[in-house]
Design a protein around this motif. Structure first.
Motif, PDB file in Angstrom:
ATOM      1  N   TYR A   1      18.683  33.347  49.619  1.00  0.00           N
ATOM      2  CA  TYR A   1      18.359  32.615  48.157  1.00  0.00           C
ATOM      3  C   TYR A   1      19.181  33.451  47.190  1.00  0.00           C
ATOM      4  O   TYR A   1      19.851  32.727  46.357  1.00  0.00           O
ATOM      5  CB  TYR A   1      16.878  32.704  47.792  1.00  0.00           C
ATOM      6  CG  TYR A   1      16.774  32.105  46.494  1.00  0.00           C
ATOM      7  CD1 TYR A   1      16.714  30.862  46.250  1.00  0.00           C
ATOM      8  CD2 TYR A   1      16.446  33.185  45.419  1.00  0.00           C
ATOM      9  CE1 TYR A   1      16.757  30.436  45.021  1.00  0.00           C
ATOM     10  CE2 TYR A   1      16.219  32.561  44.239  1.00  0.00           C
ATOM     11  CZ  TYR A   1      16.179  31.245  43.894  1.00  0.00           C
ATOM     12  OH  TYR A   1      16.139  30.819  42.487  1.00  0.00           O
ATOM     13  N   LYS A   2      19.261  34.717  47.182  1.00  0.00           N
ATOM     14  CA  LYS A   2      20.037  35.526  46.193  1.00  0.00           C
ATOM     15  C   LYS A   2      21.390  35.048  46.392  1.00  0.00           C
ATOM     16  O   LYS A   2      22.292  35.284  45.590  1.00  0.00           O
ATOM     17  CB  LYS A   2      19.498  36.874  46.443  1.00  0.00           C
ATOM     18  CG  LYS A   2      18.280  37.265  45.628  1.00  0.00           C
ATOM     19  CD  LYS A   2      18.964  37.445  44.238  1.00  0.00           C
ATOM     20  CE  LYS A   2      18.036  38.446  43.144  1.00  0.00           C
ATOM     21  NZ  LYS A   2      17.994  39.486  43.446  1.00  0.00           N
ATOM     22  N   HIS A   3      22.120  35.196  47.575  1.00  0.00           N
ATOM     23  CA  HIS A   3      23.294  34.959  48.048  1.00  0.00           C
ATOM     24  C   HIS A   3      23.678  33.693  47.516  1.00  0.00           C
ATOM     25  O   HIS A   3      24.866  33.821  46.607  1.00  0.00           O
ATOM     26  CB  HIS A   3      23.394  35.156  49.566  1.00  0.00           C
ATOM     27  CG  HIS A   3      24.926  34.490  49.926  1.00  0.00           C
ATOM     28  ND1 HIS A   3      26.177  35.385  49.775  1.00  0.00           N
ATOM     29  CD2 HIS A   3      25.196  33.224  50.535  1.00  0.00           C
ATOM     30  CE1 HIS A   3      27.107  34.537  50.282  1.00  0.00           C
ATOM     31  NE2 HIS A   3      26.792  33.500  50.795  1.00  0.00           N
ATOM     32  N   GLU A   4      22.988  32.520  47.516  1.00  0.00           N
ATOM     33  CA  GLU A   4      23.425  31.191  47.288  1.00  0.00           C
ATOM     34  C   GLU A   4      23.241  31.301  45.486  1.00  0.00           C
ATOM     35  O   GLU A   4      24.433  30.551  44.760  1.00  0.00           O
ATOM     36  CB  GLU A   4      22.575  30.184  47.604  1.00  0.00           C
ATOM     37  CG  GLU A   4      22.822  29.992  49.017  1.00  0.00           C
ATOM     38  CD  GLU A   4      24.287  29.397  49.685  1.00  0.00           C
ATOM     39  OE1 GLU A   4      24.758  28.879  48.708  1.00  0.00           O
ATOM     40  OE2 GLU A   4      24.951  29.730  50.546  1.00  0.00           O
ATOM     41  N   THR A   5      22.391  31.860  44.832  1.00  0.00           N
ATOM     42  CA  THR A   5      22.131  31.899  43.413  1.00  0.00           C
ATOM     43  C   THR A   5      22.944  32.793  42.505  1.00  0.00           C
ATOM     44  O   THR A   5      23.194  32.597  41.542  1.00  0.00           O
ATOM     45  CB  THR A   5      20.699  31.830  43.166  1.00  0.00           C
ATOM     46  OG1 THR A   5      20.084  32.879  43.550  1.00  0.00           O
ATOM     47  CG2 THR A   5      19.925  30.719  43.987  1.00  0.00           C
ATOM     48  N   CYS A   6      23.160  33.943  43.295  1.00  0.00           N
ATOM     49  CA  CYS A   6      23.794  34.848  42.401  1.00  0.00           C
ATOM     50  C   CYS A   6      24.941  35.642  42.957  1.00  0.00           C
ATOM     51  O   CYS A   6      26.059  35.617  42.283  1.00  0.00           O
ATOM     52  CB  CYS A   6      22.675  36.204  42.460  1.00  0.00           C
ATOM     53  SG  CYS A   6      23.281  37.446  40.957  1.00  0.00           S
ATOM     54  N   THR A   7      24.911  36.301  44.070  1.00  0.00           N
ATOM     55  CA  THR A   7      26.078  36.930  44.778  1.00  0.00           C
ATOM     56  C   THR A   7      27.460  35.966  45.014  1.00  0.00           C
ATOM     57  O   THR A   7      28.546  36.414  44.659  1.00  0.00           O
ATOM     58  CB  THR A   7      25.800  37.624  45.922  1.00  0.00           C
ATOM     59  OG1 THR A   7      25.306  36.690  47.096  1.00  0.00           O
ATOM     60  CG2 THR A   7      24.788  38.530  45.940  1.00  0.00           C
ATOM     61  N   LYS A   8      27.247  34.776  45.588  1.00  0.00           N
ATOM     62  CA  LYS A   8      28.285  33.775  45.672  1.00  0.00           C
ATOM     63  C   LYS A   8      28.953  33.475  44.342  1.00  0.00           C
ATOM     64  O   LYS A   8      30.124  33.769  44.342  1.00  0.00           O
ATOM     65  CB  LYS A   8      27.722  32.572  46.212  1.00  0.00           C
ATOM     66  CG  LYS A   8      28.829  31.713  46.873  1.00  0.00           C
ATOM     67  CD  LYS A   8      28.123  30.514  47.808  1.00  0.00           C
ATOM     68  CE  LYS A   8      29.176  29.701  48.290  1.00  0.00           C
ATOM     69  NZ  LYS A   8      28.518  28.517  49.297  1.00  0.00           N
ATOM     70  N   PRO A   9      28.406  33.282  43.255  1.00  0.00           N
ATOM     71  CA  PRO A   9      29.097  32.839  41.948  1.00  0.00           C
ATOM     72  C   PRO A   9      29.587  34.066  41.472  1.00  0.00           C
ATOM     73  O   PRO A   9      30.823  34.203  41.023  1.00  0.00           O
ATOM     74  CB  PRO A   9      27.682  32.361  40.966  1.00  0.00           C
ATOM     75  CG  PRO A   9      26.577  31.892  41.982  1.00  0.00           C
ATOM     76  CD  PRO A   9      26.846  32.753  43.295  1.00  0.00           C
ATOM     77  N   GLU A  10      28.883  35.255  41.727  1.00  0.00           N
ATOM     78  CA  GLU A  10      29.707  36.686  41.273  1.00  0.00           C
ATOM     79  C   GLU A  10      30.968  36.866  41.998  1.00  0.00           C
ATOM     80  O   GLU A  10      31.916  37.406  41.385  1.00  0.00           O
ATOM     81  CB  GLU A  10      28.657  37.538  41.252  1.00  0.00           C
ATOM     82  CG  GLU A  10      27.277  37.482  40.323  1.00  0.00           C
ATOM     83  CD  GLU A  10      27.860  37.561  38.669  1.00  0.00           C
ATOM     84  OE1 GLU A  10      28.745  38.089  38.539  1.00  0.00           O
ATOM     85  OE2 GLU A  10      27.143  36.885  38.097  1.00  0.00           O
ATOM     86  N   ILE A  11      30.716  36.846  43.248  1.00  0.00           N
ATOM     87  CA  ILE A  11      32.146  36.868  44.087  1.00  0.00           C
ATOM     88  C   ILE A  11      33.219  36.080  43.602  1.00  0.00           C
ATOM     89  O   ILE A  11      34.271  36.557  43.305  1.00  0.00           O
ATOM     90  CB  ILE A  11      31.664  36.995  45.454  1.00  0.00           C
ATOM     91  CG1 ILE A  11      30.861  38.003  46.131  1.00  0.00           C
ATOM     92  CG2 ILE A  11      32.983  36.653  46.308  1.00  0.00           C
ATOM     93  CD1 ILE A  11      31.860  39.158  46.199  1.00  0.00           C
ATOM     94  N   LYS A  12      32.787  34.922  43.151  1.00  0.00           N
ATOM     95  CA  LYS A  12      34.069  33.967  42.644  1.00  0.00           C
ATOM     96  C   LYS A  12      34.469  34.411  41.445  1.00  0.00           C
ATOM     97  O   LYS A  12      35.655  34.395  41.258  1.00  0.00           O
ATOM     98  CB  LYS A  12      33.289  32.675  42.558  1.00  0.00           C
ATOM     99  CG  LYS A  12      34.324  31.519  42.238  1.00  0.00           C
ATOM    100  CD  LYS A  12      33.673  30.195  41.919  1.00  0.00           C
ATOM    101  CE  LYS A  12      34.688  29.177  41.659  1.00  0.00           C
ATOM    102  NZ  LYS A  12      34.137  27.702  41.561  1.00  0.00           N
ATOM    103  N   LYS A  13      33.456  35.034  40.554  1.00  0.00           N
ATOM    104  CA  LYS A  13      34.026  35.718  39.362  1.00  0.00           C
ATOM    105  C   LYS A  13      34.974  36.923  39.626  1.00  0.00           C
ATOM    106  O   LYS A  13      36.092  36.885  38.975  1.00  0.00           O
ATOM    107  CB  LYS A  13      32.930  36.037  38.379  1.00  0.00           C
ATOM    108  CG  LYS A  13      32.219  34.894  37.956  1.00  0.00           C
ATOM    109  CD  LYS A  13      30.975  35.272  37.151  1.00  0.00           C
ATOM    110  CE  LYS A  13      30.112  34.321  36.446  1.00  0.00           C
ATOM    111  NZ  LYS A  13      28.920  34.906  35.666  1.00  0.00           N
ATOM    112  N   ILE A  14      34.632  37.468  40.558  1.00  0.00           N
ATOM    113  CA  ILE A  14      35.482  39.057  41.056  1.00  0.00           C
ATOM    114  C   ILE A  14      36.934  38.329  41.444  1.00  0.00           C
ATOM    115  O   ILE A  14      37.809  38.951  40.845  1.00  0.00           O
ATOM    116  CB  ILE A  14      34.731  39.526  42.162  1.00  0.00           C
ATOM    117  CG1 ILE A  14      33.592  40.181  41.656  1.00  0.00           C
ATOM    118  CG2 ILE A  14      35.856  40.362  42.775  1.00  0.00           C
ATOM    119  CD1 ILE A  14      32.690  40.979  42.608  1.00  0.00           C
TER     120      ILE A  14
END
Length: 253
Positions: free
Chosen positions: A122-135
């Motif tokens: 859940y955290k991967h889909e809602t938080c880390t995935k968008p943040e990796i895209k920003k990186i």
């Protein structure tokens, strides 16, 4: 996976079982990358893709690079936080893990820094995935610059090349008493070996030193104005005599 090891490498027979693939999986096969055991692999970026029904040959050779330190080149010999040898990839993943920890309170499973917990799905889909895209979009470039992920002063890399043939051949498949089509859809035979056991040692040296600069300056002065070391001595002697004569004249006066 069945593996056999020889004098210069290893052979693997890999069963990928396409019947277990999800409907969203657009391609079949594997990706392989040869890397130093202390360097995290970037399979997505640098992996060699091998489709099913292939007999693949990966030949590799070892390259050891020694970079110059300051003032010629900005490199480091420090260890990573987990104690392993420094690599640019490892440092970058550590930096990404810190950013994700500050934004999501977790990190992706393949990242270092074991004291940070791995993200749930859940955290991967809602938080880390968008943040990796920003990186990847450069949003956090300022934070990444503070991590100091410069090149390593000493690093080991592996130069690899891939060639393929069909596996199995029609006659070999019939000899196995199996449906050749099924074998070619699900099996890969992979040979990994060293092309040479010699290590290519790349030693970087200064291309232009202070002595080169002094030699060029002296040569140009001698060419254009006839100046040399003797001339410099004569100039020093001349100005010394002028100063002494001036000092005597003032004393007499």
């Amino acid at each position: 996976i069945n593996a056999e090891y020889g004098d210069y490498g290893a052979t693997f027979i890999i069963y990928i079982d396409q019947s277990e693939y999800a409907d969203t999986q657009e391609s079949a096969g594997i990706k392989v990358m040869l890397h130093h055991y202390q360097e995290p692999p970037l399979i997505k970026e640098y992996g060699l893709a091998i489709p099913p029904g292939s007999q693949a040959y990966i030949s590799t050779s070892t390259v050891r690079v020694n970079n110059l330190g300051m003032p010629y080149f900005n490199c480091t010999d420090r260890n990573l936080k987990d104690g392993s040898n420094y690599t640019v990839v490892g440092c970058t993943l550590e930096c990404h893990a810190k950013i994700l920890d500050s934004k999501c309170n977790c990190k992706q499973g393949h990242m270092p820094l074991d004291h940070i917990s791995n993200c749930s799905l859940y955290k991967h889909e809602t938080c880390t995935k968008p943040e990796i895209k920003k990186i990847h979009q450069g949003v956090y470039d300022a934070e990444i610059d503070t991590c100091g992920c410069v090149d390593a002063c000493r690093e080991i890399t592996y130069e690899s090349s891939l060639s393929r043939a069909q596996y199995p051949s029609t006659n070999a498949g019939e000899a196995m008493a199996e449906d050749v089509t099924v074998l070619r859809e699900n099996y890969i035979r992979l040979h990994v070996y060293f092309q040479t056991l010699a290590i290519k040692d790349v030693q970087k040296v200064p291309a232009y030193t202070v002595m080169n600069l002094l030699g060029d300056v002296g040569g140009n002065l001698g060419l254009f104005i006839g100046a040399n070391v003797a001339t410099l001595g004569e100039l020093i002697d001349y100005f010394t005599r002028v100063i002494l004569s001036w000092a005597r004249a003032r004393k007499i006066a």
